[in-house]
Motif scaffolding. Structure first.
Motif, PDB file in Angstrom:
ATOM      1  N   VAL A 195       0.870  -1.171   0.000  1.00  0.00           N
ATOM      2  CA  VAL A 195       0.000   0.000   0.000  1.00  0.00           C
ATOM      3  C   VAL A 195       0.907   1.221   0.000  1.00  0.00           C
ATOM      4  O   VAL A 195       2.021   1.190   0.519  1.00  0.00           O
ATOM      5  N   ALA A 196       0.412   2.284  -0.602  1.00  0.00           N
ATOM      6  CA  ALA A 196       1.182   3.521  -0.660  1.00  0.00           C
ATOM      7  C   ALA A 196       0.232   4.697  -0.568  1.00  0.00           C
ATOM      8  O   ALA A 196      -0.924   4.612  -0.983  1.00  0.00           O
ATOM      9  N   GLY A 197       0.728   5.750  -0.016  1.00  0.00           N
ATOM     10  CA  GLY A 197      -0.012   6.997   0.070  1.00  0.00           C
ATOM     11  C   GLY A 197       0.969   8.130  -0.100  1.00  0.00           C
ATOM     12  O   GLY A 197       2.145   7.898  -0.386  1.00  0.00           O
ATOM     13  N   PRO A 198       0.535   9.364   0.082  1.00  0.00           N
ATOM     14  CA  PRO A 198       1.460  10.484  -0.051  1.00  0.00           C
ATOM     15  C   PRO A 198       2.641  10.350   0.912  1.00  0.00           C
ATOM     16  O   PRO A 198       2.472  10.387   2.127  1.00  0.00           O
ATOM     17  N   GLN A 249       4.837  -0.914 -12.785  1.00  0.00           N
ATOM     18  CA  GLN A 249       4.352   0.351 -13.345  1.00  0.00           C
ATOM     19  C   GLN A 249       3.729   1.229 -12.256  1.00  0.00           C
ATOM     20  O   GLN A 249       4.010   2.422 -12.177  1.00  0.00           O
ATOM     21  N   ALA A 250       2.882   0.635 -11.404  1.00  0.00           N
ATOM     22  CA  ALA A 250       2.235   1.418 -10.342  1.00  0.00           C
ATOM     23  C   ALA A 250       3.274   1.953  -9.360  1.00  0.00           C
ATOM     24  O   ALA A 250       3.174   3.099  -8.905  1.00  0.00           O
ATOM     25  N   LEU A 251       4.273   1.151  -9.038  1.00  0.00           N
ATOM     26  CA  LEU A 251       5.322   1.589  -8.114  1.00  0.00           C
ATOM     27  C   LEU A 251       6.148   2.722  -8.726  1.00  0.00           C
ATOM     28  O   LEU A 251       6.475   3.694  -8.042  1.00  0.00           O
ATOM     29  N   GLU A 259       7.369   8.520  -8.948  1.00  0.00           N
ATOM     30  CA  GLU A 259       7.413   9.791  -9.689  1.00  0.00           C
ATOM     31  C   GLU A 259       6.523  10.836  -9.040  1.00  0.00           C
ATOM     32  O   GLU A 259       6.896  12.003  -8.941  1.00  0.00           O
ATOM     33  N   GLY A 260       5.362  10.439  -8.571  1.00  0.00           N
ATOM     34  CA  GLY A 260       4.429  11.378  -7.952  1.00  0.00           C
ATOM     35  C   GLY A 260       4.833  11.821  -6.557  1.00  0.00           C
ATOM     36  O   GLY A 260       4.268  12.781  -6.017  1.00  0.00           O
TER      37      GLY A 260
END
Length: 145
Positions: free
Chosen positions: A49-52, A132-134, A139-140
């Motif tokens: 899971v990832a968030g800001p 790709q999602a990682l 990048e974001g």
């Protein structure tokens, strides 16, 4: 979500087996970089899971990547809904901490508890890692504090 109960963390006499690894801010970016360097076979062994500005990867103890500053998380039998730092123990009964944090998270479990940064991360929605999602997450988050 912040961890708000005033809890003091001290060295755990016997480390928990690692079930997850987490990073916040630049450490999360380093963890993502390390994960992206892994083979596709290795990526397939993890979920996450990832968030800001935060990244949590879940997997087998021996497969989890290392990056400088990460925290490894494990499960204490007294608080099975929490993933706690492997080398730190709270100064309150783990079951009481679990009850307080699960209530605060409105029942979302399991929860990764990151005491140094104050993050409480629901990891129940963890999904298989996609390269790709990682990469897109990295990048974001390049400019995140």
């Amino acid at each position: 979500m912040d961890v708000s109960p005033p809890v003091v963390w001290a060295a755990r006499p016997h480390p928990l087996p690692a079930l997850a690894v987490a990073g916040v801010g630049p450490v999360a970016l380093g963890l993502a970089r390390r994960a992206l360097a892994a083979s596709d076979t290795q990526l397939a062994r993890w979920s996450g899971v990832a968030g800001p500005g935060v990244l949590v990867l879940l997997g087998d103890t021996d497969s989890l990547p290392w990056a400088e500053g990460v925290v490894y998380l494990g499960r204490d039998a007294q608080a099975p809904s929490l993933l706690l730092p492997c080398t730190l123990a709270p100064d309150v009964a783990p079951a009481l901490l679990e009850r307080a944090l699960v209530t605060r998270a409105r029942g979302a479990t399991p929860l990764a508890v990151l005491p140094r940064s104050g993050h409480l991360v629901p990891v129940g929605a963890a999904r298989p890692i996609s390269r790709q999602a990682l990469e897109e997450w990295r990048e974001g988050n390049r400019d995140a504090p």
